[in-house]
Scaffold this motif. Structure first.
Motif, PDB file in Angstrom:
ATOM      1  N   ALA A   1       0.814  -1.215   0.000  1.00 28.35           N
ATOM      2  CA  ALA A   1       0.000   0.000   0.000  1.00 28.35           C
ATOM      3  C   ALA A   1       0.842   1.257   0.000  1.00 28.35           C
ATOM      4  N   VAL A   2       2.010   1.213   0.642  1.00 28.08           N
ATOM      5  CA  VAL A   2       2.847   2.410   0.706  1.00 28.08           C
ATOM      6  C   VAL A   2       3.890   2.410  -0.413  1.00 28.08           C
ATOM      7  N   GLY A   3       3.747   1.463  -1.339  1.00 30.26           N
ATOM      8  CA  GLY A   3       4.621   1.479  -2.501  1.00 30.26           C
ATOM      9  C   GLY A   3       5.964   0.823  -2.282  1.00 30.26           C
ATOM     10  N   ALA A   4       6.116   0.031  -1.205  1.00 32.43           N
ATOM     11  CA  ALA A   4       7.395  -0.634  -0.962  1.00 32.43           C
ATOM     12  C   ALA A   4       7.586  -1.752  -1.972  1.00 32.43           C
ATOM     13  N   THR A   5       8.826  -2.071  -2.257  1.00 32.52           N
ATOM     14  CA  THR A   5       9.129  -3.119  -3.224  1.00 32.52           C
ATOM     15  C   THR A   5       9.594  -4.388  -2.531  1.00 32.52           C
ATOM     16  N   ALA A   6       9.454  -4.440  -1.190  1.00 33.81           N
ATOM     17  CA  ALA A   6       9.926  -5.601  -0.451  1.00 33.81           C
ATOM     18  C   ALA A   6       9.137  -6.844  -0.841  1.00 33.81           C
ATOM     19  N   GLU A   7       9.858  -7.949  -0.950  1.00 39.35           N
ATOM     20  CA  GLU A   7       9.240  -9.230  -1.250  1.00 39.35           C
ATOM     21  C   GLU A   7       9.771 -10.251  -0.258  1.00 39.35           C
ATOM     22  N   PRO A   8       9.310 -10.190   0.998  1.00 41.40           N
ATOM     23  CA  PRO A   8       9.823 -11.109   2.012  1.00 41.40           C
ATOM     24  C   PRO A   8       9.485 -12.553   1.674  1.00 41.40           C
ATOM     25  N   SER A   9      10.373 -13.457   2.086  1.00 39.72           N
ATOM     26  CA  SER A   9      10.140 -14.880   1.858  1.00 39.72           C
ATOM     27  C   SER A   9      10.724 -15.682   3.011  1.00 39.72           C
ATOM     28  N   LEU A  10      10.099 -16.811   3.299  1.00 39.98           N
ATOM     29  CA  LEU A  10      10.602 -17.695   4.344  1.00 39.98           C
ATOM     30  C   LEU A  10      11.974 -18.239   3.969  1.00 39.98           C
ATOM     31  N   GLU A  11      12.174 -18.531   2.699  1.00 41.32           N
ATOM     32  CA  GLU A  11      13.471 -19.041   2.256  1.00 41.32           C
ATOM     33  C   GLU A  11      14.590 -18.040   2.563  1.00 41.32           C
ATOM     34  N   ARG A  12      14.354 -16.777   2.247  1.00 43.84           N
ATOM     35  CA  ARG A  12      15.354 -15.749   2.519  1.00 43.84           C
ATOM     36  C   ARG A  12      15.537 -15.568   4.023  1.00 43.84           C
ATOM     37  N   GLY A  13      14.444 -15.564   4.780  1.00 42.55           N
ATOM     38  CA  GLY A  13      14.551 -15.405   6.224  1.00 42.55           C
ATOM     39  C   GLY A  13      15.323 -16.529   6.871  1.00 42.55           C
ATOM     40  N   THR A  14      15.093 -17.755   6.413  1.00 47.15           N
ATOM     41  CA  THR A  14      15.831 -18.906   6.937  1.00 47.15           C
ATOM     42  C   THR A  14      17.318 -18.759   6.657  1.00 47.15           C
ATOM     43  N   TYR A  15      17.636 -18.364   5.436  1.00 50.49           N
ATOM     44  CA  TYR A  15      19.040 -18.186   5.067  1.00 50.49           C
ATOM     45  C   TYR A  15      19.708 -17.122   5.934  1.00 50.49           C
ATOM     46  N   LEU A  16      19.039 -16.001   6.131  1.00 46.10           N
ATOM     47  CA  LEU A  16      19.631 -14.905   6.891  1.00 46.10           C
ATOM     48  C   LEU A  16      19.822 -15.270   8.360  1.00 46.10           C
ATOM     49  N   VAL A  17      18.752 -15.730   9.014  1.00 49.11           N
ATOM     50  CA  VAL A  17      18.820 -15.995  10.454  1.00 49.11           C
ATOM     51  C   VAL A  17      19.769 -17.139  10.768  1.00 49.11           C
ATOM     52  N   GLU A  18      19.729 -18.188   9.949  1.00 49.83           N
ATOM     53  CA  GLU A  18      20.577 -19.349  10.200  1.00 49.83           C
ATOM     54  C   GLU A  18      21.967 -19.197   9.596  1.00 49.83           C
ATOM     55  N   GLY A  19      22.098 -18.271   8.639  1.00 47.84           N
ATOM     56  CA  GLY A  19      23.377 -18.056   7.979  1.00 47.84           C
ATOM     57  C   GLY A  19      24.064 -16.790   8.436  1.00 47.84           C
ATOM     58  N   PRO A  20      24.206 -15.803   7.543  1.00 47.48           N
ATOM     59  CA  PRO A  20      25.052 -14.645   7.862  1.00 47.48           C
ATOM     60  C   PRO A  20      24.609 -13.825   9.075  1.00 47.48           C
ATOM     61  N   ALA A  21      23.316 -13.689   9.333  1.00 47.17           N
ATOM     62  CA  ALA A  21      22.887 -12.898  10.498  1.00 47.17           C
ATOM     63  C   ALA A  21      23.196 -13.613  11.803  1.00 47.17           C
ATOM     64  N   ALA A  22      23.234 -14.947  11.773  1.00 42.52           N
ATOM     65  CA  ALA A  22      23.635 -15.760  12.929  1.00 42.52           C
ATOM     66  C   ALA A  22      22.960 -15.303  14.220  1.00 42.52           C
ATOM     67  N   CYS A  23      21.651 -15.116  14.162  1.00 42.82           N
ATOM     68  CA  CYS A  23      20.925 -14.607  15.328  1.00 42.82           C
ATOM     69  C   CYS A  23      21.089 -15.518  16.548  1.00 42.82           C
ATOM     70  N   GLY A  24      21.209 -16.825  16.303  1.00 41.76           N
ATOM     71  CA  GLY A  24      21.382 -17.754  17.407  1.00 41.76           C
ATOM     72  C   GLY A  24      22.674 -17.574  18.162  1.00 41.76           C
ATOM     73  N   ASN A  25      23.628 -16.865  17.594  1.00 42.36           N
ATOM     74  CA  ASN A  25      24.901 -16.662  18.280  1.00 42.36           C
ATOM     75  C   ASN A  25      24.716 -15.878  19.573  1.00 42.36           C
ATOM     76  N   CYS A  26      23.704 -15.025  19.616  1.00 36.95           N
ATOM     77  CA  CYS A  26      23.384 -14.306  20.844  1.00 36.95           C
ATOM     78  C   CYS A  26      22.126 -14.855  21.514  1.00 36.95           C
ATOM     79  N   HIS A  27      21.152 -15.269  20.710  1.00 35.28           N
ATOM     80  CA  HIS A  27      19.844 -15.625  21.262  1.00 35.28           C
ATOM     81  C   HIS A  27      19.686 -17.093  21.623  1.00 35.28           C
ATOM     82  N   SER A  28      20.687 -17.936  21.364  1.00 41.49           N
ATOM     83  CA  SER A  28      20.614 -19.348  21.744  1.00 41.49           C
ATOM     84  C   SER A  28      21.582 -19.618  22.893  1.00 41.49           C
ATOM     85  N   PRO A  29      21.150 -20.382  23.912  1.00 41.78           N
ATOM     86  CA  PRO A  29      22.059 -20.739  25.005  1.00 41.78           C
ATOM     87  C   PRO A  29      23.309 -21.415  24.472  1.00 41.78           C
ATOM     88  N   MET A  30      24.458 -21.078  25.086  1.00 44.94           N
ATOM     89  CA  MET A  30      25.751 -21.570  24.621  1.00 44.94           C
ATOM     90  C   MET A  30      26.473 -22.384  25.698  1.00 44.94           C
TER      91      MET A  30
END
Length: 282
Positions: free
Chosen positions: A15-44
């Motif tokens: 509606a606001v004219g954004a060109t974003a095309e979010p996808s689960l595939e991309r989110g999985t790649y980012l969180v589990e790959g380069p963003a490595a969110c589990g490095n801080c948010h998962s018990p170590m």
């Protein structure tokens, strides 16, 4: 707990004219790959993430000035009650739905540069991870937190993907925040603007104390390493002499990166201005 469907978010973006095309595939790649969110948010543990506790929160750092606890971000936590827009704002702007500000070491200054597509893809991923019941506690800050990290973020686009220094800067900054961990700590946090990549940041955890190395082209940085050697260090945690590197560098996550993305990061690192270890700070 209520759940706000992603359809409303997608429609709002259109509606606001954004060109974003979010996808689960991309989110999985980012969180589990380069963003490595589990490095801080998962018990170590000493060897890395604790099994079956993915993204359920942990103590990240304890200093005289603050105790930083990365919260549980699985659907078993309070984030399940947040709308997609609220969760995206917490990630990218460091502001919770109640208006409170998220403190360090969450790299908000860098996450503000996440593209609309990528941040919403990460939200998509977080909505469907297995819920894990875990209460890691609350952070404590004896230092003043900023009222905000800047004005509201509107539309952000990522550079064109490819093995280029430009895209590598996006990956090493807003996505993987390499330059946060590998820049020295100053009074206002990591000195990512003036001492980018100079190393010296201390990390404490089950592995002991680890000092982030210099990743600039300086003499005590990465100048002597070949691209293949850097690739092995980033994705396998193995130095050229065969010595294993220590956590918290998330080698397991970086091993999931595409060859092209690793090449982009290396291209970016190669053009960082040469600095001595720690940027010459005492």
């Amino acid at each position: 707990m209520k759940y706000i469907p992603l359809l409303s978010t997608a429609l709002a973006l259109i509606a606001v004219g954004a060109t974003a095309e979010p996808s689960l595939e991309r989110g999985t790649y980012l969180v589990e790959g380069p963003a490595a969110c589990g490095n801080c948010h998962s018990p170590m543990g000493p060897e890395g993430p604790v099994p079956d506790m993915h993204l359920s929160g942990r103590l990240v750092e304890e200093t005289p000035d603050f105790t930083a606890i990365a919260p549980n971000i699985t659907p078993a936590s309070r984030v399940a009650e947040w709308s997609d827009e609220e969760l995206a704002r917490a990630i990218r702007e460091g502001v919770r739905p109640d208006g409170s500000v998220i403190g360090p070491p969450m790299p908000i200054a860098l996450y503000r540069g996440l593209s609309d597509d990528d941040v919403m893809s990460m939200v998509l991923y977080l909505r469907q991870v297995p819920p894990v019941e875990n209460d890691p506690g609350e952070s404590r800050y004896d230092i003043p937190l900023p009222p905000s990290y800047g004005p509201p973020v509107e539309n952000v686009s990522a550079p064109e993907r490819g093995p280029t220094a430009e895209y590598g800067a996006y990956l090493a900054g807003p996505v993987a925040h390499c330059i946060e961990c590998h820049s020295p700590m100053g009074p206002q946090g990591p000195m990512t603007d003036s001492h980018t990549g100079a190393g010296g940041f201390e990390f404490h955890g089950p592995w002991g104390t680890v000092i982030a190395p210099n990743i600039t082209s300086g003499e005590d940085g990465i100048a002597e390493y070949s691209d293949d050697e850097l690739r092995a260090m980033i994705t396998q945690g193995v130095r050229p002499d065969g010595e294993a590197m220590s956590p918290p560098m998330p080698f397991g996550s970086y091993a999931k990166m595409t060859e092209e993305d690793v090449s982009a990061i290396i291209a970016y690192l190669r053009q960082l201005p040469a600095l001595p270890m720690g940027g010459g700070l005492e």
